[in-house]
Design a protein around this motif. Structure first.
Motif, PDB file in Angstrom:
ATOM      1  N   ASN A  35       1.271  -1.207  -0.138  1.00  9.85           N
ATOM      2  CA  ASN A  35      -0.203   0.303  -0.040  1.00  9.85           C
ATOM      3  C   ASN A  35       0.620   0.976  -0.228  1.00  9.85           C
ATOM      4  O   ASN A  35       1.341   1.695   1.023  1.00  9.85           O
ATOM      5  CB  ASN A  35      -0.903  -0.272   0.397  1.00  9.85           C
ATOM      6  N   ARG A  83       2.220   4.910   0.474  1.00 14.11           N
ATOM      7  CA  ARG A  83       1.048   5.707   1.003  1.00 14.11           C
ATOM      8  C   ARG A  83       1.991   7.518   0.557  1.00 14.11           C
ATOM      9  O   ARG A  83       3.346   6.925   0.611  1.00 14.11           O
ATOM     10  CB  ARG A  83       1.558   5.734   2.571  1.00 14.11           C
ATOM     11  N   SER A 122      -3.498   7.449   0.068  1.00  7.92           N
ATOM     12  CA  SER A 122      -3.351   5.920   0.372  1.00  7.92           C
ATOM     13  C   SER A 122      -3.256   5.232  -1.263  1.00  7.92           C
ATOM     14  O   SER A 122      -3.809   5.312  -1.868  1.00  7.92           O
ATOM     15  CB  SER A 122      -3.900   5.551   1.448  1.00  7.92           C
ATOM     16  N   HIS A 160      -3.937   1.857  -2.758  1.00  8.86           N
ATOM     17  CA  HIS A 160      -4.067  -0.060  -2.301  1.00  8.86           C
ATOM     18  C   HIS A 160      -3.056  -0.356  -3.539  1.00  8.86           C
ATOM     19  O   HIS A 160      -3.569  -0.585  -4.833  1.00  8.86           O
ATOM     20  CB  HIS A 160      -5.327   0.315  -1.839  1.00  8.86           C
ATOM     21  N   TRP A 162      -5.814  -1.297  -7.106  1.00 11.59           N
ATOM     22  CA  TRP A 162      -6.264   0.209  -7.423  1.00 11.59           C
ATOM     23  C   TRP A 162      -5.976   1.192  -8.328  1.00 11.59           C
ATOM     24  O   TRP A 162      -4.704   0.511  -9.331  1.00 11.59           O
ATOM     25  CB  TRP A 162      -5.769   1.233  -6.570  1.00 11.59           C
TER      26      TRP A 162
END
Length: 176
Positions: A61, A63, A109, A111, A114
């Motif tokens: 993920n 960030r 964010s 993930h 995505w």
């Protein structure tokens, strides 16, 4: 093809190629890869640009990911970027620089799985460049290529190899 060990050889070759594809994908999928697809269409008022960013990792993920899109020369100017989130309910922020010579795209964010599509128009000639500005984890901005294709098409590649092996064995069996 007249030898009796042909099916075993085909099976061994299939097993080797399937293992090789799976091994390569297993190594690639743990890399922090963000796939970049870039499309440029010539229009009268400039270049119509479409960028697609996709997190193709299995467990990373990203960030605070920030990506910069700049023009090739100082005369390049961008129109207001339109980010479109595909397949989820999150938001990314795309801002123009003060004199419209670049775009800053921020993902709080991002993930696995995505995708985000960003469209804009660039005037002034030349080609755009995409740079990774910052992220909380090491990140590789990967243009579409062999590595991204292996990750996304692993199942199809293995199924095709299995089909080819099966067809070869069937053809061999009918010729006997």
């Amino acid at each position: 093809m007249k030898r009796t060990d042909f099916p075993y050889v085909v099976t061994m070759l299939f097993a080797f190629f399937a293992w090789a594809v799976t091994h390569a994908v297993d190594r690639l999928i743990v890399l922090p890869l963000v796939k970049l697809t870039q499309t440029i269409e010539e229009q009268e008022d400039g270049h119509y640009l479409t960028f697609e960013f996709k997190n193709i990792t299995s467990n990373v993920n990203f960030r605070n990911l920030t990506i910069r899109i700049l023009g090739e020369n100082e005369a390049n100017r961008f129109s207001k970027p339109k980010p479109i989130v595909i397949g989820s309910g999150w938001i990314a922020d795309a801002k123009l620089f003060g004199n419209r010579d670049g775009i800053k795209l921020e993902f709080p964010s991002f993930h696995p799985g995505w995708r985000l599509e960003l469209t804009t128009v660039m005037t002034g000639g030349g080609a755009p460049t995409v740079h990774l500005e910052s992220a909380d984890v090491p990140t590789i901005l990967e243009p579409v290529g062999l590595r991204t294709a292996l990750v996304e098409w692993e199942l199809h590649i293995i199924a095709s190899l299995a089909g080819l092996a099966l067809m070869s064995i069937i053809v061999w069996a009918t010729k006997r």
